[in-house]
Design an enzyme around this catalytic site. Structure first.
Site, PDB file in Angstrom:
ATOM      1  N   ARG A 104     -12.111   5.111  -6.800  1.00 44.57           N
ATOM      2  CA  ARG A 104     -11.162   5.234  -8.486  1.00 44.57           C
ATOM      3  C   ARG A 104     -11.906   4.405  -9.526  1.00 44.57           C
ATOM      4  NH1 ARG A 104     -10.052   9.384  -5.491  1.00 44.57           N
ATOM      5  NH2 ARG A 104      -7.889   9.417  -4.885  1.00 44.57           N
ATOM      6  N   HIS A 141     -17.540  12.630  -8.049  1.00 45.91           N
ATOM      7  CA  HIS A 141     -16.766  12.943  -7.162  1.00 45.91           C
ATOM      8  C   HIS A 141     -16.778  13.510  -5.894  1.00 45.91           C
ATOM      9  CE1 HIS A 141     -12.245  11.710  -6.289  1.00 45.91           C
ATOM     10  NE2 HIS A 141     -13.458  12.078  -5.369  1.00 45.91           N
TER      11      HIS A 141
HETATM   12  P1  NDP Z   1      -6.937   2.571   3.087  1.00 43.81           P
HETATM   13  O1  NDP Z   1      -5.957   2.807   2.570  1.00 43.81           O
HETATM   14  O2  NDP Z   1      -7.420   2.814   4.363  1.00 43.81           O
HETATM   15  O3  NDP Z   1      -7.468   1.203   2.605  1.00 43.81           O
HETATM   16  C1  NDP Z   1      -7.374   0.469   1.612  1.00 43.81           C
HETATM   17  C2  NDP Z   1      -7.881  -0.634   1.422  1.00 43.81           C
HETATM   18  O4  NDP Z   1      -7.393  -1.628   0.482  1.00 43.81           O
HETATM   19  C3  NDP Z   1      -7.841  -1.675   2.667  1.00 43.81           C
HETATM   20  O5  NDP Z   1      -8.302  -3.012   3.727  1.00 43.81           O
HETATM   21  C4  NDP Z   1      -6.416  -2.793   1.763  1.00 43.81           C
HETATM   22  O6  NDP Z   1      -6.261  -4.007   2.416  1.00 43.81           O
HETATM   23  C5  NDP Z   1      -7.241  -2.425   0.582  1.00 43.81           C
HETATM   24  N1  NDP Z   1      -6.222  -2.916  -0.986  1.00 43.81           N
HETATM   25  C6  NDP Z   1      -5.264  -2.298  -1.106  1.00 43.81           C
HETATM   26  N2  NDP Z   1      -4.665  -3.237  -2.071  1.00 43.81           N
HETATM   27  C7  NDP Z   1      -5.568  -3.416  -2.400  1.00 43.81           C
HETATM   28  C8  NDP Z   1      -5.201  -4.706  -3.174  1.00 43.81           C
HETATM   29  N3  NDP Z   1      -4.356  -4.952  -4.213  1.00 43.81           N
HETATM   30  N4  NDP Z   1      -5.573  -6.199  -3.191  1.00 43.81           N
HETATM   31  C9  NDP Z   1      -6.337  -6.488  -2.335  1.00 43.81           C
HETATM   32  N5  NDP Z   1      -7.035  -5.452  -1.310  1.00 43.81           N
HETATM   33  C10 NDP Z   1      -6.361  -4.264  -1.402  1.00 43.81           C
HETATM   34  O7  NDP Z   1      -7.919   3.603   2.387  1.00 43.81           O
HETATM   35  P2  NDP Z   1      -9.297   4.065   2.555  1.00 43.81           P
HETATM   36  O8  NDP Z   1      -9.785   3.412   2.488  1.00 43.81           O
HETATM   37  O9  NDP Z   1      -9.026   5.691   3.138  1.00 43.81           O
HETATM   38  O10 NDP Z   1      -9.148   5.290   0.919  1.00 43.81           O
HETATM   39  C11 NDP Z   1     -10.338   3.928   0.068  1.00 43.81           C
HETATM   40  C12 NDP Z   1      -9.954   5.239  -1.102  1.00 43.81           C
HETATM   41  O11 NDP Z   1     -11.085   5.770  -1.244  1.00 43.81           O
HETATM   42  C13 NDP Z   1      -8.965   5.755  -1.723  1.00 43.81           C
HETATM   43  O12 NDP Z   1      -7.733   5.804  -1.919  1.00 43.81           O
HETATM   44  C14 NDP Z   1      -9.252   6.900  -2.692  1.00 43.81           C
HETATM   45  O13 NDP Z   1      -9.026   6.437  -4.016  1.00 43.81           O
HETATM   46  C15 NDP Z   1     -10.974   6.524  -2.212  1.00 43.81           C
HETATM   47  N6  NDP Z   1     -11.412   8.233  -1.897  1.00 43.81           N
HETATM   48  C16 NDP Z   1     -12.819   8.251  -2.719  1.00 43.81           C
HETATM   49  C17 NDP Z   1     -13.074   9.230  -2.518  1.00 43.81           C
HETATM   50  C18 NDP Z   1     -14.883   9.877  -2.847  1.00 43.81           C
HETATM   51  O14 NDP Z   1     -15.112  11.100  -2.356  1.00 43.81           O
HETATM   52  N7  NDP Z   1     -15.176   8.986  -4.840  1.00 43.81           N
HETATM   53  C19 NDP Z   1     -13.158  10.560  -1.101  1.00 43.81           C
HETATM   54  C20 NDP Z   1     -11.755   9.692  -0.359  1.00 43.81           C
HETATM   55  C21 NDP Z   1     -11.271   8.717  -1.162  1.00 43.81           C
HETATM   56  P3  NDP Z   1      -5.014  -3.816   3.384  1.00 43.81           P
HETATM   57  O15 NDP Z   1      -6.552  -3.316   4.465  1.00 43.81           O
HETATM   58  O16 NDP Z   1      -4.536  -5.343   3.664  1.00 43.81           O
HETATM   59  O17 NDP Z   1      -3.960  -2.302   3.507  1.00 43.81           O
HETATM   60  C1  OXD Z   2      -9.865  11.321  -1.954  1.00 43.79           C
HETATM   61  C2  OXD Z   2     -10.845  11.777  -2.390  1.00 43.79           C
HETATM   62  O1  OXD Z   2      -8.837  10.896  -1.932  1.00 43.79           O
HETATM   63  O2  OXD Z   2     -11.147  12.531  -2.751  1.00 43.79           O
HETATM   64  O3  OXD Z   2      -9.766  11.153  -0.650  1.00 43.79           O
HETATM   65  O4  OXD Z   2     -11.175  10.873  -3.701  1.00 43.79           O
END
Ligand code: NDP
Ligand code: OXD
Length: 305
Positions: free
Chosen positions: A220, A268
């Site tokens: 993001r 994106h």
């Molecule tokens: P998950 O919820 O599976 O993983 C999030 C990770 O971030 C976890 O390891 C979590 O820690 C960590 N995290 C969250 N908050 C904090 C914090 N404050 N400090 C440290 N670590 C933190 O999400 P996904 O992996 O499925 O997706 C990640 C992001 O990817 C989505 O939220 C989205 O914004 C983005 N995305 C982008 C896309 C694109 O095309 N560019 C497509 C799809 C998604 P913990 O393991 O301890 O919970």
């Molecule tokens: C998602 C994205 O969150 O596309 O899946 O960013």
């Protein structure tokens, strides 16, 4: 069963995929829809949930739910369930591997050399010499870190809760982030956008990176301060940035990012949700809920992801 479908694009593909996996469902995507049992949404209009008093669950067809959580009209007591993987983890890993390999094999330099008509071969560099940091070790970031580590790069990662992952040096907490930042050549941002991660990478944090490093934001835009990013590029802390996501999307045509040769932009697309696999996941979760079984991927609203 009635399903409210509100996806910003490819509505027909979504409707067909849901009908395939939930043939018993009636799917409503227009205005003035009856009360539905489930909603399947991505960037829905502000009034999408008006009059929807019977929803058992809202499914986000994206993995990130920051946009939905910021909607004033999002029903507060209905479970919000996000997409988990459905092939996006491997897409993210492909993107990350591409950037890591470009870096290892110094493709930027050879592209510049070609423009300058210069023959200047560099010495061999083993994969283990490239230090990679991954912020966020969840479904997508965890896969990115795993694939890069299995490929032989030196990988460290950071998450909210402590982790122990094979081949990855894991950090957590603010002090762990600062330690990680000081030891990486490429930094991948794979975190969800939450109150805690907004502007996480500000001027102070970016200045901890070794000079000449690469920042890659695949999750993001608002996690990285735009002004801090520009300063870090101008001062040489960052040699380049790969950005797939932006604070405001689509990126405005007059945005300064477009004109910089040290910023590589994609719109994106790092990981796209495939409707068929996503509809299958939604269908299996609906069936589990009807059977009274627990489902994964429910957003913990107090953490914002
Ligand atoms: P998950 O919820 O599976 O993983 C999030 C990770 O971030 C976890 O390891 C979590 O820690 C960590 N995290 C969250 N908050 C904090 C914090 N404050 N400090 C440290 N670590 C933190 O999400 P996904 O992996 O499925 O997706 C990640 C992001 O990817 C989505 O939220 C989205 O914004 C983005 N995305 C982008 C896309 C694109 O095309 N560019 C497509 C799809 C998604 P913990 O393991 O301890 O919970
Ligand atoms: C998602 C994205 O969150 O596309 O899946 O960013």
């Amino acid at each position: 069963m009635k399903i409210l479908l509100q996806v910003a694009k490819e509505s027909l593909a979504w409707s067909q995929a849901l009908s395939k996996w939930l043939p018993e469902a009636q799917i409503f995507s227009g205005k003035g829809v009856a009360s539905c049992d489930y909603a399947v949404v991505w960037h829905p209009p502000a009034q999408a949930f008006e009059g929807q008093t019977k929803l058992n669950a809202i499914f986000s067809v994206g993995a990130g739910v920051d946009g939905l959580l910021s909607m004033a009209s999002l029903p507060q007591h209905v479970p919000l369930i996000r997409m988990e993987d459905v092939g996006m983890a491997d897409q993210m890993a492909e993107y990350a591997l591409y950037i890591a390999l470009r870096h290892l094999r110094q493709i930027n330099k050879y592209e510049q050399d070609q423009r300058a008509i210069r023959w200047d071969p560099q010495a061999f560099r083993p994969r283990s010499s490239l230090r990679i940091g991954v912020l966020g070790l969840g479904t997508l970031g965890g896969r990115v870190a795993q694939v890069l580590a299995e490929f032989g790069f030196k990988v460290s990662g950071w998450s909210r809760s402590p982790k122990n992952l094979p081949g990855i040096q894991c950090f957590h907490e603010a002090s762990g982030l600062d330690r990680l930042l000081a030891m990486v050549d490429i930094l991948f941002v794979m975190l969800p956008l939450t109150l805690e991660t907004t502007n996480l990478l500000d001027e102070v944090r970016l200045s901890l990176l070794p000079a000449g490093s690469t920042l890659v934001n695949l999750s993001r835009g608002k996690i990285v301060s735009e002004s801090a990013l520009i300063s870090a590029l101008d001062s040489g802390v960052l040699a380049q940035a790969f950005l797939d996501v932006f604070a405001v999307e689509p990126l405005s045509p007059d945005h300064t990012f477009w004109k910089r040769t040290d910023i590589h932009i994609t719109p994106h697309v790092a990981a796209l949700t495939p409707p068929d696999a996503a509809a299958e996941q939604v269908a299996s979760k609906i069936r589990a809920m009807i059977a009274g079984q627990p489902v994964t991927g429910t957003v913990r609203r107090k953490f914002g992801y």
